[in-house]
Design a protein around this motif. Structure first.
Motif, PDB file in Angstrom:
ATOM      1  N   ILE A   2     -21.780  78.523  77.766  1.00 54.65           N
ATOM      2  CA  ILE A   2     -22.213  77.110  77.824  1.00 54.65           C
ATOM      3  C   ILE A   2     -23.681  77.045  78.230  1.00 54.65           C
ATOM      4  N   ARG A   3     -24.068  77.929  79.149  1.00 59.13           N
ATOM      5  CA  ARG A   3     -25.473  77.929  79.576  1.00 59.13           C
ATOM      6  C   ARG A   3     -26.396  78.286  78.411  1.00 59.13           C
ATOM      7  N   GLN A   4     -26.042  79.264  77.609  1.00 61.31           N
ATOM      8  CA  GLN A   4     -26.870  79.636  76.461  1.00 61.31           C
ATOM      9  C   GLN A   4     -26.980  78.502  75.468  1.00 61.31           C
ATOM     10  N   LEU A   5     -25.861  77.778  75.259  1.00 63.48           N
ATOM     11  CA  LEU A   5     -25.863  76.641  74.329  1.00 63.48           C
ATOM     12  C   LEU A   5     -26.776  75.541  74.832  1.00 63.48           C
ATOM     13  N   LEU A   6     -26.704  75.239  76.139  1.00 64.93           N
ATOM     14  CA  LEU A   6     -27.559  74.202  76.703  1.00 64.93           C
ATOM     15  C   LEU A   6     -29.043  74.618  76.610  1.00 64.93           C
ATOM     16  N   ALA A   7     -29.343  75.887  76.867  1.00 65.42           N
ATOM     17  CA  ALA A   7     -30.733  76.359  76.774  1.00 65.42           C
ATOM     18  C   ALA A   7     -31.256  76.236  75.353  1.00 65.42           C
ATOM     19  N   SER A   8     -30.422  76.548  74.368  1.00 65.46           N
ATOM     20  CA  SER A   8     -30.843  76.428  72.961  1.00 65.46           C
ATOM     21  C   SER A   8     -31.102  74.982  72.608  1.00 65.46           C
ATOM     22  N   LEU A   9     -30.238  74.061  73.083  1.00 65.32           N
ATOM     23  CA  LEU A   9     -30.443  72.637  72.795  1.00 65.32           C
ATOM     24  C   LEU A   9     -31.737  72.125  73.420  1.00 65.32           C
ATOM     25  N   LEU A  10     -32.036  72.593  74.628  1.00 64.91           N
ATOM     26  CA  LEU A  10     -33.282  72.186  75.276  1.00 64.91           C
ATOM     27  C   LEU A  10     -34.503  72.690  74.500  1.00 64.91           C
ATOM     28  N   VAL A  11     -34.446  73.909  74.001  1.00 67.51           N
ATOM     29  CA  VAL A  11     -35.564  74.452  73.211  1.00 67.51           C
ATOM     30  C   VAL A  11     -35.741  73.656  71.932  1.00 67.51           C
ATOM     31  N   ALA A  14     -37.311  70.274  72.746  1.00 67.08           N
ATOM     32  CA  ALA A  14     -38.737  70.404  73.040  1.00 67.08           C
ATOM     33  C   ALA A  14     -39.541  70.617  71.771  1.00 67.08           C
ATOM     34  N   ALA A  15     -39.025  71.420  70.842  1.00 63.58           N
ATOM     35  CA  ALA A  15     -39.726  71.657  69.583  1.00 63.58           C
ATOM     36  C   ALA A  15     -39.808  70.380  68.769  1.00 63.58           C
ATOM     37  N   ALA A  16     -38.739  69.612  68.760  1.00 64.07           N
ATOM     38  CA  ALA A  16     -38.743  68.347  68.001  1.00 64.07           C
ATOM     39  C   ALA A  16     -39.754  67.375  68.576  1.00 64.07           C
ATOM     40  N   LEU A  17     -39.801  67.269  69.907  1.00 58.88           N
ATOM     41  CA  LEU A  17     -40.784  66.368  70.529  1.00 58.88           C
ATOM     42  C   LEU A  17     -42.208  66.833  70.263  1.00 58.88           C
ATOM     43  N   ALA A  18     -42.417  68.133  70.326  1.00 57.00           N
ATOM     44  CA  ALA A  18     -43.763  68.651  70.032  1.00 57.00           C
ATOM     45  C   ALA A  18     -44.162  68.338  68.601  1.00 57.00           C
ATOM     46  N   TRP A  19     -43.214  68.500  67.658  1.00 53.59           N
ATOM     47  CA  TRP A  19     -43.525  68.179  66.251  1.00 53.59           C
ATOM     48  C   TRP A  19     -43.824  66.702  66.086  1.00 53.59           C
ATOM     49  N   LEU A  20     -43.077  65.851  66.777  1.00 49.35           N
ATOM     50  CA  LEU A  20     -43.254  64.408  66.651  1.00 49.35           C
ATOM     51  C   LEU A  20     -44.600  63.954  67.177  1.00 49.35           C
ATOM     52  N   PHE A  21     -45.009  64.495  68.329  1.00 49.37           N
ATOM     53  CA  PHE A  21     -46.220  63.997  68.976  1.00 49.37           C
ATOM     54  C   PHE A  21     -47.481  64.756  68.549  1.00 49.37           C
ATOM     55  N   LEU A  22     -47.355  65.983  68.086  1.00 53.15           N
ATOM     56  CA  LEU A  22     -48.541  66.806  67.812  1.00 53.15           C
ATOM     57  C   LEU A  22     -48.861  66.959  66.334  1.00 53.15           C
ATOM     58  N   VAL A  23     -47.868  66.887  65.469  1.00 53.10           N
ATOM     59  CA  VAL A  23     -48.114  67.094  64.047  1.00 53.10           C
ATOM     60  C   VAL A  23     -48.498  65.767  63.403  1.00 53.10           C
ATOM     61  N   PRO A  24     -49.722  65.677  62.780  1.00 52.85           N
ATOM     62  CA  PRO A  24     -50.101  64.428  62.113  1.00 52.85           C
ATOM     63  C   PRO A  24     -49.136  64.127  60.956  1.00 52.85           C
ATOM     64  N   GLY A  25     -48.739  62.852  60.846  1.00 52.57           N
ATOM     65  CA  GLY A  25     -47.853  62.424  59.755  1.00 52.57           C
ATOM     66  C   GLY A  25     -46.379  62.584  60.042  1.00 52.57           C
ATOM     67  N   ALA A  26     -46.009  63.080  61.271  1.00 53.97           N
ATOM     68  CA  ALA A  26     -44.582  63.244  61.585  1.00 53.97           C
ATOM     69  C   ALA A  26     -43.831  61.910  61.602  1.00 53.97           C
ATOM     70  N   PRO A  27     -44.398  60.834  62.223  1.00 50.86           N
ATOM     71  CA  PRO A  27     -43.671  59.539  62.204  1.00 50.86           C
ATOM     72  C   PRO A  27     -43.452  59.016  60.785  1.00 50.86           C
TER      73      PRO A  27
END
Length: 391
Positions: A2-11, A14-27
């Motif tokens: 369960i811990r590994q699954l939660l860690a993967s979901l957190l990663v 974080a990647a999705a938020l980084a793509w949304l806020f940092l990549v131009p044209g994501a919205p």
């Protein structure tokens, strides 16, 4: 598990938020597939989007960003001269040096000079015991005087036809033999005296009065230090640039802070095959007699040198064709091939089509291609970029 699954979901989050806020044209991408998030940047509408390019996106190019200028930093090209000075280490020798030896065998009677004393050519340094030679000389002198007188008498009688011509010939022969004997005795007497063949400074004495010495025994040395000859070696590459009478500047280890000037006097006629160097000799005037034979010298020679453009090491890139740099010209990046010659404290010296003052891009170089529009944030060309942006 369960811990590994939660860690993967957190990663992934974080990647999705980084793509949304940092990549131009994501919205806009999310909006096109019908996903609207209650947070994050709002998607751009057609009203505030830029003019579409062939790729269908704003800002006129594929993906919407081909026309955007890349921010860079530049540095100026400097012209650097290398190989204009040659430094070498040499050893000094006197302009002339003579080892004074005994011309004959005998007991040394006296030494007339001291070490360090200056003598002139022909000055007597020492004498042997010469009593026997003096006696032989005096005897030969008497015999020569008697033979000369006999010849004079015989010549007078011969002129009166009192004596035969054969008697006159015998008298002339006797006189000639007496003169030869006198010269031989005089030479033997002179060899009992040791004289300096040159003008210079006397070195240490190797014998003492009273010593019985053989012929060719070393008595002392006499060095003419009115000029010092410095022998040194230069690399083969300078062989064609060195000429006689070329000015040279030297410094002595024993005279720190003081330099001396002279000229190249002798150049060897061949390159040493083992070291690939050429032996050169420089002559340094020593009028004040502060330099001594055997001193170590640092020799400096000046040459025209070779001039190359110097660029910042950060500007060098490599391709299959070799090393190159990006040159800022007319608001865009231009590729210039640059063969590396040398690296030193002034930067990287290159063989390239660059002039002093040209702007070479040092930062932001990985995003460039031929003709890419650039905006100079700092360095040569920054003012032009600001003026272009204002217009």
């Amino acid at each position: 598990m369960i811990r590994q699954l939660l860690a993967s979901l957190l990663v992934l989050a974080a990647a999705a938020l980084a793509w949304l806020f940092l990549v131009p044209g994501a919205p806009e991408t999310l909006a096109r597939v019908g996903i609207v998030l209650p947070f994050g940047p709002a998607p751009q509408t057609e009203a505030n989007a830029g003019p579409r390019g062939p790729g269908g996106a704003g800002r006129g190019g594929p993906g919407g960003f081909a026309g955007r200028a890349t921010n860079v930093v530049t540095g100026a090209v400097n012209l650097v001269t290398i190989n204009q000075t040659l430094n070498a280490i040499g050893e000094g020798t006197p302009a002339r040096s003579v080892t004074v030896t005994t011309p004959s065998t005998g007991t040394l009677a006296e030494i007339l000079v001291r070490p360090g004393q200056r003598v002139e050519a022909g000055d007597v340094i020492a004498r042997f015991d010469a009593e026997t030679e003096q006696i032989e000389f005096d005897r030969a002198q008497l015999a020569a005087d008697d033979a000369a007188a006999a010849l004079a008498r015989t010549s007078g009688l011969a002129s009166s036809n009192v004596v035969a011509s054969t008697a006159l010939a015998a008298a002339e022969l006797a006189n000639a033999n007496a003169q030869l004997a006198l010269r031989s005795a005089q030479l033997a007497l002179e060899r009992r005296t040791i004289s300096s063949p040159i003008a210079g400074v006397v070195g240490l004495m190797q014998v003492n009065p009273g010593n019985y010495v053989g012929a060719q025994t070393v008595v002392t040395t006499v060095d003419d230090t009115s000029a010092i000859l410095i022998d040194f070696w230069v690399p083969e590459r300078y062989a064609t640039q060195i000429t006689t009478d070329m000015p040279v500047e030297v410094t002595a280890v024993a005279q720190p802070g003081r330099s001396f000037t002279g000229n190249i006097s002798v150049i060897d006629n061949r390159i040493d095959p083992a070291s690939r160097t050429l032996q050169v000799q420089a002559e340094i005037p020593n009028d004040d007699n502060v330099l001594r034979a055997g001193m170590s010298f640092s020799v400096s020679l000046a040459f025209p040198g070779e001039e190359y453009p110097a660029v910042n090491p950060l500007s060098i890139l490599w391709s299959a064709e070799g090393s190159y740099v990006w040159k800022y010209e007319d608001g865009a990046a231009t590729k210039v091939m640059a063969e590396i010659v040398q690296r030193n404290s002034d930067g990287v010296l290159v063989r390239a089509d660059l002039e002093p003052g040209d702007a070479v891009i040092t930062e932001g170089i990985l995003q460039l291609s031929e003709g890419t529009p650039v905006t100079v944030l700092e360095g040569p060309g920054a003012e032009d970029s600001r003026q272009a942006a204002a217009n």
